[in-house]
Design a protein around this motif. Structure first.
Motif, PDB file in Angstrom:
ATOM      1  N   THR A 201      12.252  -5.851  -2.398  1.00 52.62           N
ATOM      2  CA  THR A 201      11.141  -5.014  -2.862  1.00 52.62           C
ATOM      3  C   THR A 201      10.371  -5.712  -3.985  1.00 52.62           C
ATOM      4  O   THR A 201       9.163  -5.510  -4.127  1.00 52.62           O
ATOM      5  CB  THR A 201      11.634  -3.631  -3.323  1.00 52.62           C
ATOM      6  OG1 THR A 201      12.658  -3.784  -4.314  1.00 52.62           O
ATOM      7  CG2 THR A 201      12.184  -2.832  -2.151  1.00 52.62           C
TER       8      THR A 201
ATOM      9  N   ILE B 192      -0.322   1.401   1.081  1.00 50.70           N
ATOM     10  CA  ILE B 192      -0.942   0.433   0.163  1.00 50.70           C
ATOM     11  C   ILE B 192      -2.458   0.373   0.274  1.00 50.70           C
ATOM     12  O   ILE B 192      -3.087  -0.546  -0.263  1.00 50.70           O
ATOM     13  CB  ILE B 192      -0.355  -0.978   0.378  1.00 50.70           C
ATOM     14  CG1 ILE B 192      -0.749  -1.529   1.755  1.00 50.70           C
ATOM     15  CG2 ILE B 192       1.161  -0.955   0.218  1.00 50.70           C
ATOM     16  CD1 ILE B 192      -0.400  -3.007   1.940  1.00 50.70           C
TER      17      ILE B 192
ATOM     18  N   ALA C 250       6.415  -6.372  -3.922  1.00 55.47           N
ATOM     19  CA  ALA C 250       5.577  -5.923  -5.039  1.00 55.47           C
ATOM     20  C   ALA C 250       4.757  -7.065  -5.616  1.00 55.47           C
ATOM     21  O   ALA C 250       3.562  -6.898  -5.902  1.00 55.47           O
ATOM     22  CB  ALA C 250       6.451  -5.295  -6.122  1.00 55.47           C
TER      23      ALA C 250
ATOM     24  N   TYR D  70      10.636  -2.208  -8.911  1.00 55.24           N
ATOM     25  CA  TYR D  70      11.273  -2.689  -7.687  1.00 55.24           C
ATOM     26  C   TYR D  70      12.719  -2.215  -7.640  1.00 55.24           C
ATOM     27  O   TYR D  70      13.265  -1.743  -8.642  1.00 55.24           O
ATOM     28  CB  TYR D  70      11.210  -4.216  -7.618  1.00 55.24           C
ATOM     29  CG  TYR D  70      12.023  -4.924  -8.677  1.00 55.24           C
ATOM     30  CD1 TYR D  70      13.279  -5.447  -8.395  1.00 55.24           C
ATOM     31  CD2 TYR D  70      11.536  -5.062  -9.983  1.00 55.24           C
ATOM     32  CE1 TYR D  70      14.031  -6.084  -9.366  1.00 55.24           C
ATOM     33  CE2 TYR D  70      12.270  -5.695 -10.959  1.00 55.24           C
ATOM     34  CZ  TYR D  70      13.521  -6.214 -10.643  1.00 55.24           C
ATOM     35  OH  TYR D  70      14.274  -6.836 -11.613  1.00 55.24           O
TER      36      TYR D  70
ATOM     37  N   THR E 283       3.550   1.689  -4.351  1.00 54.55           N
ATOM     38  CA  THR E 283       4.890   1.411  -3.824  1.00 54.55           C
ATOM     39  C   THR E 283       5.932   2.470  -4.194  1.00 54.55           C
ATOM     40  O   THR E 283       7.074   2.390  -3.744  1.00 54.55           O
ATOM     41  CB  THR E 283       5.399   0.046  -4.308  1.00 54.55           C
ATOM     42  OG1 THR E 283       5.428   0.025  -5.749  1.00 54.55           O
ATOM     43  CG2 THR E 283       4.507  -1.083  -3.808  1.00 54.55           C
TER      44      THR E 283
END
Length: 218
Positions: A31, A76, A35, A26, A51
């Motif tokens: 983020t 994703i 995640a 991250y 990601t």
């Protein structure tokens, strides 16, 4: 597990890994939130792959809204339940922009109000991003707590509350990571690797798994 044994249990885990960290990749609290939300019923490795490019493009809730739900899905789509997760991530981003000026709230109550964010996700974000002494109980920690006798419970909340009660102060900050890594790599679900466990003598699990026999060369 006796109080002295609990302290020794954590002391040994800390000795093997003094500064454990999440295996999710991250950039910032936002983020990290994304995640962790994506990691439900998925592996950290799988989430990190999905990601890697996403977080180069998106690092704020507004940037996520600019990307849009369909754009997010393209990043994703290799993750399980990606349609539902994309919808939740976009909905959460809207709330963060509208109600929190694009910042991730630090309280469990506020975090749990976000779509797709449950107690476990909130605990991870609070611990990793903001340094709170929370313990996020996933399947690994639930197993380790019950198998070792450290914190037995019939559901994740019971195990979490017991861990919060028995974990000594010096180890509360990193307890979550020590336990999850121990469960992921040593105290495995199908066959715990007791022969290389640093806390095997403190653990209630019986019988201990013996070391695998070396294959005899033909």
């Amino acid at each position: 597990m006796k109080k002295a044994d609990v302290f020794e249990f954590y002391r040994r885990l800390a000795e093997t890994d003094p500064a454990p960290e999440t295996e999710l990749e991250y950039v910032n609290p936002y983020t990290l939130l994304v995640a962790v939300a994506l990691s439900a019923q998925a592996t950290d490795i799988g989430v990190n792959k999905a990601t890697k490019l996403l977080f180069q493009e998106v690092q704020t809730p507004q940037a996520m809204l600019d990307l849009g739900e369909e754009g997010l899905k393209q990043h994703i789509k290799t993750i399980g339940l990606f349609n539902t997760k994309a919808k939740n991530v976009i909905a959460a981003a809207r709330i963060l922009v509208d109600d929190y000026d694009g910042e991730v709230p630090q309280s469990r109550e506020a975090l749990e109000q976000l779509p797709g964010v449950g107690r476990k996700t909130a605990n991870v974000v609070m611990n990793v991003a903001f340094g709170a002494e929370t313990i996020a109980v996933d399947t690994h920690i639930f197993r380790v707590g019950n198998r070792t006798g450290l914190a037995k419970g019939t559901n994740v909340l019971q195990v979490e509350l017991k861990l919060e009660k028995v974990t000594p102060a010096p180890f509360r900050q990193h307890a979550h990571h020590w336990l999850i890594l121990h469960g992921r790599y040593i105290c495995k679900a199908r066959k715990p690797e007791c022969w290389r466990c640093p806390v095997d003598d403190l653990c209630a699990f019986k019988p201990k798994t013996p070391a695998p026999k070396e294959k005899i060369a033909a």
